[in-house]
Design a protein around this motif. Structure first.
Motif, PDB file in Angstrom:
ATOM      1  N   LEU A  31       0.839  -1.209   0.000  1.00 45.13           N
ATOM      2  CA  LEU A  31       0.000   0.000   0.000  1.00 45.13           C
ATOM      3  C   LEU A  31       0.870   1.254   0.000  1.00 45.13           C
ATOM      4  N   SER A  32       2.038   1.154  -0.617  1.00 49.16           N
ATOM      5  CA  SER A  32       2.969   2.282  -0.639  1.00 49.16           C
ATOM      6  C   SER A  32       2.383   3.497  -1.357  1.00 49.16           C
ATOM      7  N   ALA A  33       1.527   3.250  -2.372  1.00 48.49           N
ATOM      8  CA  ALA A  33       0.914   4.368  -3.092  1.00 48.49           C
ATOM      9  C   ALA A  33      -0.036   5.138  -2.180  1.00 48.49           C
ATOM     10  N   VAL A  34      -0.775   4.415  -1.339  1.00 54.49           N
ATOM     11  CA  VAL A  34      -1.681   5.066  -0.382  1.00 54.49           C
ATOM     12  C   VAL A  34      -0.868   5.838   0.651  1.00 54.49           C
ATOM     13  N   ALA A  35       0.183   5.203   1.152  1.00 49.27           N
ATOM     14  CA  ALA A  35       1.044   5.860   2.139  1.00 49.27           C
ATOM     15  C   ALA A  35       1.672   7.128   1.563  1.00 49.27           C
ATOM     16  N   LYS A  36       2.065   7.052   0.295  1.00 47.17           N
ATOM     17  CA  LYS A  36       2.673   8.200  -0.375  1.00 47.17           C
ATOM     18  C   LYS A  36       1.694   9.376  -0.441  1.00 47.17           C
ATOM     19  N   GLU A  37       0.439   9.079  -0.781  1.00 48.51           N
ATOM     20  CA  GLU A  37      -0.547  10.155  -0.873  1.00 48.51           C
ATOM     21  C   GLU A  37      -0.826  10.777   0.496  1.00 48.51           C
ATOM     22  N   ILE A  38      -0.900   9.939   1.523  1.00 47.65           N
ATOM     23  CA  ILE A  38      -1.111  10.464   2.884  1.00 47.65           C
ATOM     24  C   ILE A  38       0.022  11.411   3.262  1.00 47.65           C
ATOM     25  N   LYS A  39       1.255  10.991   2.971  1.00 43.29           N
ATOM     26  CA  LYS A  39       2.414  11.820   3.322  1.00 43.29           C
ATOM     27  C   LYS A  39       2.461  13.108   2.502  1.00 43.29           C
ATOM     28  N   GLU A  40       1.996  13.020   1.263  1.00 41.48           N
ATOM     29  CA  GLU A  40       1.968  14.217   0.418  1.00 41.48           C
ATOM     30  C   GLU A  40       0.875  15.190   0.848  1.00 41.48           C
ATOM     31  N   CYS A  41      -0.157  14.663   1.470  1.00 39.46           N
ATOM     32  CA  CYS A  41      -1.320  15.485   1.834  1.00 39.46           C
ATOM     33  C   CYS A  41      -1.211  16.087   3.228  1.00 39.46           C
ATOM     34  N   ILE A  42      -0.839  15.279   4.227  1.00 37.66           N
ATOM     35  CA  ILE A  42      -0.884  15.701   5.633  1.00 37.66           C
ATOM     36  C   ILE A  42       0.501  16.127   6.107  1.00 37.66           C
ATOM     37  N   ILE A  43       0.572  17.242   6.851  1.00 42.11           N
ATOM     38  CA  ILE A  43       1.856  17.717   7.371  1.00 42.11           C
ATOM     39  C   ILE A  43       2.421  16.737   8.394  1.00 42.11           C
ATOM     40  N   GLU A  44       3.708  16.858   8.670  1.00 35.35           N
ATOM     41  CA  GLU A  44       4.412  15.896   9.524  1.00 35.35           C
ATOM     42  C   GLU A  44       3.838  15.840  10.938  1.00 35.35           C
ATOM     43  N   ASN A  45       3.552  17.001  11.515  1.00 34.28           N
ATOM     44  CA  ASN A  45       3.001  17.051  12.874  1.00 34.28           C
ATOM     45  C   ASN A  45       1.695  17.832  12.873  1.00 34.28           C
ATOM     46  N   PRO A  46       0.610  17.200  12.449  1.00 29.99           N
ATOM     47  CA  PRO A  46      -0.676  17.903  12.332  1.00 29.99           C
ATOM     48  C   PRO A  46      -1.269  18.226  13.698  1.00 29.99           C
ATOM     49  N   PRO A  47      -2.135  19.229  13.765  1.00 35.11           N
ATOM     50  CA  PRO A  47      -2.796  19.575  15.029  1.00 35.11           C
ATOM     51  C   PRO A  47      -3.746  18.469  15.462  1.00 35.11           C
ATOM     52  N   MET A  48      -4.130  18.468  16.741  1.00 35.62           N
ATOM     53  CA  MET A  48      -5.026  17.442  17.268  1.00 35.62           C
ATOM     54  C   MET A  48      -6.414  17.538  16.643  1.00 35.62           C
ATOM     55  N   SER A  49      -6.841  18.756  16.291  1.00 32.89           N
ATOM     56  CA  SER A  49      -8.165  18.962  15.725  1.00 32.89           C
ATOM     57  C   SER A  49      -8.042  19.534  14.310  1.00 32.89           C
ATOM     58  N   THR A  50      -9.009  19.216  13.468  1.00 31.70           N
ATOM     59  CA  THR A  50      -8.999  19.721  12.098  1.00 31.70           C
ATOM     60  C   THR A  50      -9.806  21.016  11.955  1.00 31.70           C
TER      61      THR A  50
ATOM     62  N   ASN B  81     -11.046   2.600   0.992  1.00 30.43           N
ATOM     63  CA  ASN B  81     -11.143   1.570  -0.045  1.00 30.43           C
ATOM     64  C   ASN B  81     -10.179   0.414   0.215  1.00 30.43           C
ATOM     65  N   TYR B  82      -9.158   0.683   1.033  1.00 31.86           N
ATOM     66  CA  TYR B  82      -8.145  -0.328   1.332  1.00 31.86           C
ATOM     67  C   TYR B  82      -8.249  -0.828   2.774  1.00 31.86           C
ATOM     68  N   LEU B  83      -9.420  -0.658   3.362  1.00 30.25           N
ATOM     69  CA  LEU B  83      -9.600  -0.998   4.775  1.00 30.25           C
ATOM     70  C   LEU B  83      -9.233  -2.444   5.070  1.00 30.25           C
ATOM     71  N   LYS B  84      -9.708  -3.388   4.270  1.00 29.10           N
ATOM     72  CA  LYS B  84      -9.420  -4.802   4.515  1.00 29.10           C
ATOM     73  C   LYS B  84      -7.922  -5.086   4.407  1.00 29.10           C
ATOM     74  N   ASP B  85      -7.254  -4.406   3.485  1.00 29.26           N
ATOM     75  CA  ASP B  85      -5.807  -4.599   3.347  1.00 29.26           C
ATOM     76  C   ASP B  85      -5.064  -4.064   4.562  1.00 29.26           C
ATOM     77  N   PHE B  86      -5.504  -2.913   5.074  1.00 31.39           N
ATOM     78  CA  PHE B  86      -4.885  -2.360   6.283  1.00 31.39           C
ATOM     79  C   PHE B  86      -5.086  -3.306   7.466  1.00 31.39           C
ATOM     80  N   GLN B  87      -6.292  -3.851   7.569  1.00 28.90           N
ATOM     81  CA  GLN B  87      -6.579  -4.779   8.672  1.00 28.90           C
ATOM     82  C   GLN B  87      -5.738  -6.040   8.556  1.00 28.90           C
ATOM     83  N   SER B  88      -5.561  -6.519   7.318  1.00 26.97           N
ATOM     84  CA  SER B  88      -4.743  -7.700   7.074  1.00 26.97           C
ATOM     85  C   SER B  88      -3.292  -7.447   7.478  1.00 26.97           C
ATOM     86  N   ILE B  89      -2.785  -6.272   7.127  1.00 29.03           N
ATOM     87  CA  ILE B  89      -1.418  -5.900   7.512  1.00 29.03           C
ATOM     88  C   ILE B  89      -1.279  -5.874   9.027  1.00 29.03           C
TER      89      ILE B  89
END
Length: 215
Positions: A34-53, A171-179
């Motif tokens: 799931l490296s492509a999913v991880a890549k998008e998360i890292k590209e989207c969210i800052i390294e140390n995000p606030p507790m609330s959105t 969309n990748y929930l089952k894969d995350f759970q499997s991991i």
């Protein structure tokens, strides 16, 4: 989530790949790439995000051009406010005036009581305080509208981007759970193996010819 996903894949590729035990091979197979999913998360969210959105500021710069443009309005507006304050001081001679902001009244020009006689007639009184008066001008009102509108739009867009990212990730929930299940199993096996090695545990050989075990 992104970090653990990447680490799990490294566990599969660089450690589990060296073993042929059926159980380990099975757990390795369950770890999906799931490296492509991880890549998008890292590209989207800052390294140390606030507790609330709710206050924004958690989407990385460069991820969405429209969001960058809205944030740029606020940055430019902040510089404009500083320059505007200095211009007012120079033009009116009121050296201790300040341009400030609060959530209730918005932006304002604050002048102490001792210098109210120097206030230009085109300034509109906004609020009276204990120590002086607060005013607004057409230029300041216009910039206030731009800044506040951009902030609201930026918050709305961040929420939309975040929701979209979550939906794609689901969309990748089952894969995350499997991991997660595989890593948990491997963690358990590694812990038992460590204890066995440290204490010199051995697997006993059972003699099927006797009907009892003496320890």
């Amino acid at each position: 989530l992104a970090d653990s996903t990447v680490k799990a894949l490294e566990l599969k590729q660089y450690i589990l790949a060296n073993y042929s035990a059926k159980l380990l091979v099975g757990e390795a197979t369950a770890i999906k790439d799931l490296s492509a999913v991880a890549k998008e998360i890292k590209e989207c969210i800052i390294e140390n995000p606030p507790m609330s959105t709710k206050d924004g500021g958690f989407i990385k710069a460069g991820y969405n051009q429209q969001l960058d443009d809205l944030r740029n309005i606020k940055d430019v507006g902040g510089k404009w406010i500083n320059q505007f304050e200095q211009t007012l001081k120079d033009s009116t001679g009121i050296k201790n005036l300040r341009v400030a902001y609060n959530r209730i009244f918005g932006y304002y020009i604050e002048v102490s009581k001792s210098q109210l006689n120097m206030v230009p007639i085109d300034w509109v009184r906004k609020q009276t305080t204990v120590n002086g008066e607060r005013f607004i001008t057409a230029d300041l009102k216009e910039m206030e509208q731009k800044i506040l509108t951009s902030e609201v739009d930026a918050l709305r867009l961040e929420a939309e981007l975040y929701t979209a990212l979550k939906q794609r990730t689901l969309n990748y929930l089952k894969d995350f759970q499997s991991i997660a299940e595989s890593v948990a199993c491997i963690d358990c096996l590694a812990s038992l193996a460590t204890v066995a090695q440290e204490n010199n545990y051995v697997r006993p050989t059972i003699n099927a010819k006797v009907n009892k075990i003496e320890i």
